[in-house]
Motif scaffolding. Structure first.
Motif, short mmCIF file in Angstrom:
data_model
loop_
_atom_site.label_atom_id
_atom_site.label_comp_id
_atom_site.label_asym_id
_atom_site.label_seq_id
_atom_site.Cartn_x
_atom_site.Cartn_y
_atom_site.Cartn_z
N ASP A 338 0.89 -1.22 -0.02
CA ASP A 338 0.05 -0.10 0.22
C ASP A 338 0.83 1.37 -0.01
OD1 ASP A 338 -2.41 -1.32 -0.20
OD2 ASP A 338 -2.61 -1.29 2.09
N GLN A 361 -11.00 1.40 -9.33
CA GLN A 361 -10.97 0.16 -8.43
C GLN A 361 -9.52 0.04 -7.82
OE1 GLN A 361 -11.05 -3.15 -11.12
NE2 GLN A 361 -12.19 -4.69 -9.44
N LEU A 362 -8.79 0.63 -8.43
CA LEU A 362 -7.46 0.48 -7.61
C LEU A 362 -7.20 1.31 -6.63
CD1 LEU A 362 -4.56 -0.47 -8.31
CD2 LEU A 362 -4.00 1.76 -9.33
N LYS A 365 -11.14 0.04 -3.97
CA LYS A 365 -11.17 -1.13 -3.49
C LYS A 365 -9.71 -2.01 -3.14
CE LYS A 365 -15.20 -1.86 -5.81
NZ LYS A 365 -16.25 -3.12 -6.98
N LYS A 366 -8.69 -1.79 -3.97
CA LYS A 366 -7.57 -2.57 -3.73
C LYS A 366 -6.62 -1.84 -2.51
CE LYS A 366 -4.96 -5.04 -6.80
NZ LYS A 366 -4.06 -5.53 -7.97
N HIS A 367 -6.65 -0.85 -2.90
CA HIS A 367 -5.76 -0.04 -1.89
C HIS A 367 -6.52 1.28 -1.47
CE1 HIS A 367 -1.91 -2.08 -3.49
NE2 HIS A 367 -2.59 -1.94 -4.75
#
Length: 749
Positions: A338, A361-362, A365-367
């Motif tokens: 992160d 989305q990056l 959601k992911k980070h």
């Protein structure tokens, strides 16, 4: 607000003053629908329900929570939410926690009186004593709170944490988490009060985290006590990786030196092990944010290597080498999970590739931590807003920019490119984008006022110029709109042309080329050669932007006007030819190229040869001359001319038949006299480019007969002499260009 919203608001206020509840509710219902982004109308409707009995308490609760979603921490909405919960069930834990919330909020005198009454009623309720909850029950509730927090249900998470603080007042874990949540939703004053009370109560453990949270709150508020709290937190120590990084950033900002000898264990935990119950509570919360192995590595080694990888990624990103940049970012994220610089670099590249959904989305959601806290939050919010702008989702763009704008106003932190940070969003640009988003969403008065304020301070801010130009065009003042557009173009001339494309396209769709030329040169006939060239370059730059956006017909008109103003400007003529060829208007492309070389024929022999080859005329010179750098004013002009020669060669080559034809048989079968030159050469001699206008009709080079099949082919294909003339023109160009290109780098053309 728009005129309709203002009218409805006035009607609602009048009905409320007159006590006309049905009419007031009808106006408020319409306002909630018409002005959905405002917290004011649902909050006012909730008060009408609670004060005038205009509906059920459940409706007031829904409206109050809607107001909190629109403006987190709004005092009026918090008060009305507490009143609604009490009206529904005064003994429920949610009502109790809502009452406690009011103690942390700054209220007006009237609101404070209402809040005190609620607190008094709560204290008078003879609630049975609560049994002490087991450690397992506390852990279950803590996990539920963390789950709600991660899902974005902050109100539910806050209620659960308040309950945990009530049933487990001896632990400092719950106030430290609550303080973090309040900082996340930009409520530093509430976080400051909460931390101060928890520190004064002297609960068990987590004192260093409370001091850090209080220091962050004071830093956000500009308070002088931040330094003392951060120094105490540093001395206590014992932070996990993310908190240690946050502490280090605060120390750097406040000019506090690190303790010699590096990080030491927390004084709170030195000597004996922590109590089992406190350890169990902590583990229940840390399940949702357990650090990875890479985060547990030494900060100095892991972070420095990760930053080095990000710096390589930034260098590759600037060069447009996105695949290489992604590899470096992946390496950085392996070393430091992160890491915001790497995440933001990846998101910027997805946005540059036009994949707005992957960029969002990056980040979301992911980070998601990059969006929630820390110095990365500004750029992360800016990227999410830019993704929404790119997708045409102006509602989402406005929501994100409304959050970003106050943060950008408060932020004074300079992030260094040496640490891998990208360019940070400027306040003027954030506000300009917000003005444009409001304009696109129909909030025209607010957008216009904001754009005017920005232009008063920074006259060339692009999005504000776009709003101002739209207003001017609606008023019929296209000349001022064009002047403002040109001023912005000149101010941003050193930046990529795509940055100004939205402004240029929005203006030129409503204005003509002649209007633009008149704004640039009101007395076109009296321009000197240098002035005409300067005007032509501006018109041509506008044409370039329109061409890049696919507006080929309008781009052709702009380039044609520029070529008329500066007929010997090779770059403008080359771009005009390219734009015509993109439209498949090949004959006009050839005609403008021939015109350029014909104008040079008097002083450059090779230019005369090119012009005569295109027209199919013989040349008395037996020697084939070549284009040389010495023939032109600059090396760039030479390369432009060479590029035009190759463009002409390509157009003629693609229009030439590539199969052997039995011309004798065709001639014998027809017996009619046929043209000795191809159709395009005959038309080229009769074209008057000064009078030609750019229309939707295009003229290809290829003979019409080649598009037909069967017997019609024999009737329409050119004669053997015409095909030979076409091939001869190709050969003459090829020989001249082959000689001209020797010793030069063709990629420069």
């Amino acid at each position: 607000m728009s005129v309709d919203v203002c009218t409805l608001a006035a009607a609602a206020m009048k009905a409320i003053k007159e006590g006309n509840v049905p009419e007031a509710m009808e106006a408020l219902n319409t306002l909630v629908l018409e002005d959905a982004s405002s917290h004011l109308w649902p909050t006012l409707r909730a008060r009408m329900v609670l004060d005038r009995g205009a509906g059920e308490p459940h409706q007031a609760l829904a409206d109050a929570e809607r107001g909190l979603l629109q403006q987190p921490g709004n005092a009026e909405a918090l008060l009305l939410r507490a009143r609604a919960l009490v009206a529904i069930d005064p003994s429920c834990t949610a009502a109790a926690s809502a009452r406690q919330d009011l103690a942390l909020v700054t209220l007006t005198a009237k609101q404070r009186a209402e809040a005190d009454q609620l607190l008094k009623e709560g204290a008078q309720q003879a609630a049975p004593p609560k049994r002490s909850e087991s450690c397992e029950e506390i852990c279950e509730r803590a996990a539920e709170a963390c789950k709600a927090w991660q899902a974005g249900s902050r109100i539910q998470a806050k209620d659960l944490l308040l309950e945990l603080h009530a049933v487990d007042p001896a632990s400092n874990l719950w106030p430290s988490l609550l303080a973090r949540m309040l900082l996340e939703i930009d409520a530093p004053s509430q976080a400051l009060d909460l931390c101060s009370k928890a520190l004064a109560a002297g609960g068990a453990g987590r004192r260093a985290e409370l001091l850090l949270a209080r220091g962050l709150a004071q830093l956000n508020l500009g308070g002088a006590g931040a330094k003392a709290d951060i120094e105490q937190a540093r001395d206590l120590g014992g932070f996990e990786t993310a908190a240690a990084r946050e502490l280090s950033d605060c120390m750097a900002k406040l000019g506090i030196e690190h303790r010699k000898g590096g990080s030491t264990p927390s004084k709170e935990h030195s000597g004996r092990r922590p109590q089992t119950e406190e350890a169990t509570r902590s583990s229940a919360v840390s399940v949702c944010s357990k650090p990875t192995k890479s985060a547990q590595t030494s900060q100095s080694g892991g972070n420095s290597a990760a930053i080095a990888a990000v710096l390589k990624a930034r260098e590759a990103e600037d060069k447009g080498l996105f695949r290489q940049a992604r590899t470096h970012c992946a390496e950085a994220l392996k070393l430091s999970a992160d890491l915001p610089q790497a995440v933001l670099c990846l998101a910027r590249m997805e946005l540059a590739n036009g994949d707005s959904s992957r960029a969002v989305q990056l980040l979301q959601k992911k980070h998601s931590s990059v969006l929630r806290r820390g110095p990365s939050r500004l750029e992360a919010l800016s990227i999410v807003a830019a993704a929404a702008e790119q997708a045409g989702d102006w509602d989402t763009a406005q929501e994100e920019l409304e959050v970003l704008a106050p943060l950008a106003q408060k932020s004074q932190e300079e992030l260094s490119a040496k640490d891998g940070w990208g360019p940070q969003p400027k306040l003027a640009d954030v506000l300009g984008r917000l003005a444009l988003a409001r304009w696109r969403n129909g909030d025209r008065n607010s957008a216009t006022n904001l754009a005017q304020q920005i232009l008063d301070a920074e006259q060339s801010q692009l999005q504000s110029c776009e709003v101002a130009c739209a207003v001017l065009i609606e008023r019929g003042d296209s000349a001022t709109a064009l002047a403002l557009m040109v001023k912005a173009l000149i101010a941003h001339r050193s930046e990529p042309s795509e940055k100004c494309s939205n402004l240029v396209c929005s203006v030129m769709r409503h204005c003509s080329v002649e209007e633009l030329a008149h704004v640039l040169a009101p007395k076109e006939d009296s321009l000197s050669e240098g002035q005409a060239t300067s005007v032509a370059e501006v018109v041509g730059y506008v044409g370039l932007i329109m061409k890049e956006r696919g507006e080929l017909q309008e781009a052709s008109r702009l380039y044609r006007k520029a070529a008329v103003l500066a007929p010997d400007h090779g770059s403008i003529c080359l771009n005009l030819m390219h734009t015509f060829s993109l439209r498949r208007d090949d004959l006009r492309a050839v005609a403008w190229g021939e015109r350029y070389f014909d104008r040079l024929a008097g002083r450059i022999p090779s230019a005369r040869l090119i012009s005569r080859a295109l027209r199919g005329d013989d040349d008395v010179s037996s020697e084939v001359a070549a284009l040389t750098v010495q023939d032109f004013e600059s090396k760039n002009a030479f390369y432009d001319a060479l590029a035009m020669g190759f463009a002409l060669l390509k157009l003629l080559y693609l229009a030439h038949p590539h199969c052997k034809i039995q011309f004798e048989d065709l001639a014998a079968s027809k017996g009619a006299q046929r043209a000795e030159k191809p159709t395009w050469q005959l038309e080229l001699k009769h074209m008057d480019l000064e009078q030609e206008t750019v229309s939707s009709r295009v003229i290809p080079l290829i003979e019409p007969g080649w598009h037909k099949a069967g017997e019609a082919l024999a009737e329409n294909i050119p004669s053997a002499a015409a095909c030979t003339a076409h091939q001869t023109a190709l050969l003459r160009l090829s020989v001249l260009l082959e000689k001209s290109r020797q010793g030069h780098d063709l990629h420069l053309t």
